[in-house]
Design an enzyme around this catalytic site. Structure first.
Site, short mmCIF file in Angstrom:
data_model
loop_
_atom_site.label_atom_id
_atom_site.label_comp_id
_atom_site.label_asym_id
_atom_site.label_seq_id
_atom_site.Cartn_x
_atom_site.Cartn_y
_atom_site.Cartn_z
N GLY A 29 0.79 -1.22 0.00
CA GLY A 29 0.00 0.00 0.00
C GLY A 29 0.82 1.27 0.00
CB SER A 30 4.33 2.10 -0.84
OG SER A 30 4.48 1.72 -2.18
CG ASN A 31 1.77 3.53 -5.70
OD1 ASN A 31 2.24 4.58 -6.15
ND2 ASN A 31 2.22 2.33 -6.04
CG HIS B 132 0.69 -1.62 -15.54
ND1 HIS B 132 0.34 -2.86 -15.03
CD2 HIS B 132 1.59 -1.85 -16.52
CE1 HIS B 132 1.00 -3.79 -15.70
NE2 HIS B 132 1.76 -3.21 -16.60
CD GLU C 91 -7.61 -4.27 -24.86
OE1 GLU C 91 -6.65 -4.77 -25.44
OE2 GLU C 91 -8.34 -3.38 -25.35
CD GLN D 89 10.82 8.99 -10.32
OE1 GLN D 89 10.22 9.97 -10.78
NE2 GLN D 89 11.79 9.12 -9.43
#
Ligand code: GAR
Length: 194
Positions: free
Chosen positions: A12-14, A113, A147, A177
């Site tokens: 869960g770092s994002n 992603h 998709e 990043q």
């Protein structure tokens, strides 16, 4: 107030980067937005502790308790919709979503992603980039469509692939990043949908 619901499966770092940005940049005042809930398909996702410590509602829905992908996604959507979200953010949520789920959140569902899409959708992106001889790798924030790992690109970050790079080293370089571009892309999305 625009509610953001973040879905995680692991560290869960994002998610933490987004929560920190919301606090630091006062999204409640400036964007009329807040992270309302963090939900996980895994009870052991480390990010849940961080969310709780920041006063955010958390929830766990174990996908293994459901017979089908459709049943899990329907239950997950019901849980998410308790928060009437303006935006649903996938942050290391390692589940393939059904077309019905994606359609339900069309236009308000973002993902990050760890590749420069459209290159390397799917898994093992870092090793695949190294194996392909790429000189650059990175991450992409995109709208989610039916998709896998497609949809309009909102932000990208580029990092070099170094000589003798390993997948973990490249993953760490990319992840640092991700923590910059994802909060920024979420804030821009919220500002644009005022
Ligand atoms: C991130 O690198 C994210 O891009 C990736 O999982 C990691 C989650 O890290 N997502 C995917 O691979 C989605 N297919 P985090 O839990 O520390 O944010």
């Amino acid at each position: 107030m625009k509610n953001i619901v973040i879905l995680i499966s692991g560290s869960g770092s994002n998610m933490a980067a987004i929560v920190r940005a919301a606090e630091h940049d006062r999204w409640a005042d400036r964007l009329n937005a807040r992270v309302a809930a963090v939900l996980s398909n895994r009870a052991d996702a480390q990010g849940l502790r961080f969310a709780k410590d920041h006063g955010i509602a958390t929830g766990v829905l174990d996908h293994k308790a459901f017979a089908t992908r459709e049943a899990f996604d329907a239950a997950l959507a019901a849980e998410i919709d308790r928060f009437s979200p303006a935006l649903v953010v996938l942050a290391g949520f390692m589940r393939i979503l059904t077309p019905a789920f994606v359609a339900h959140y069309a236009g308000r569902l973002l993902n990050i992603h760890p590749s420069l899409l459209p290159a390397f959708p799917g898994l093992n992106t870092h090793q695949r980039a190294i194996d392909a001889g790429c000189q650059f790798a990175g991450a992409t924030v995109h709208q989610v469509t039916a998709e896998l790992d497609h949809g309009d690109i909102l932000a990208q970050a580029v990092v070099p692939v170094l000589a003798h790079d390993t997948a973990p080293a490249l993953a760490a370089r990319v992840l640092s990043q991700e923590h910059l571009i994802y909060p920024r892309a979420v804030a821009q999305f919220l500002a644009a949908t005022a």
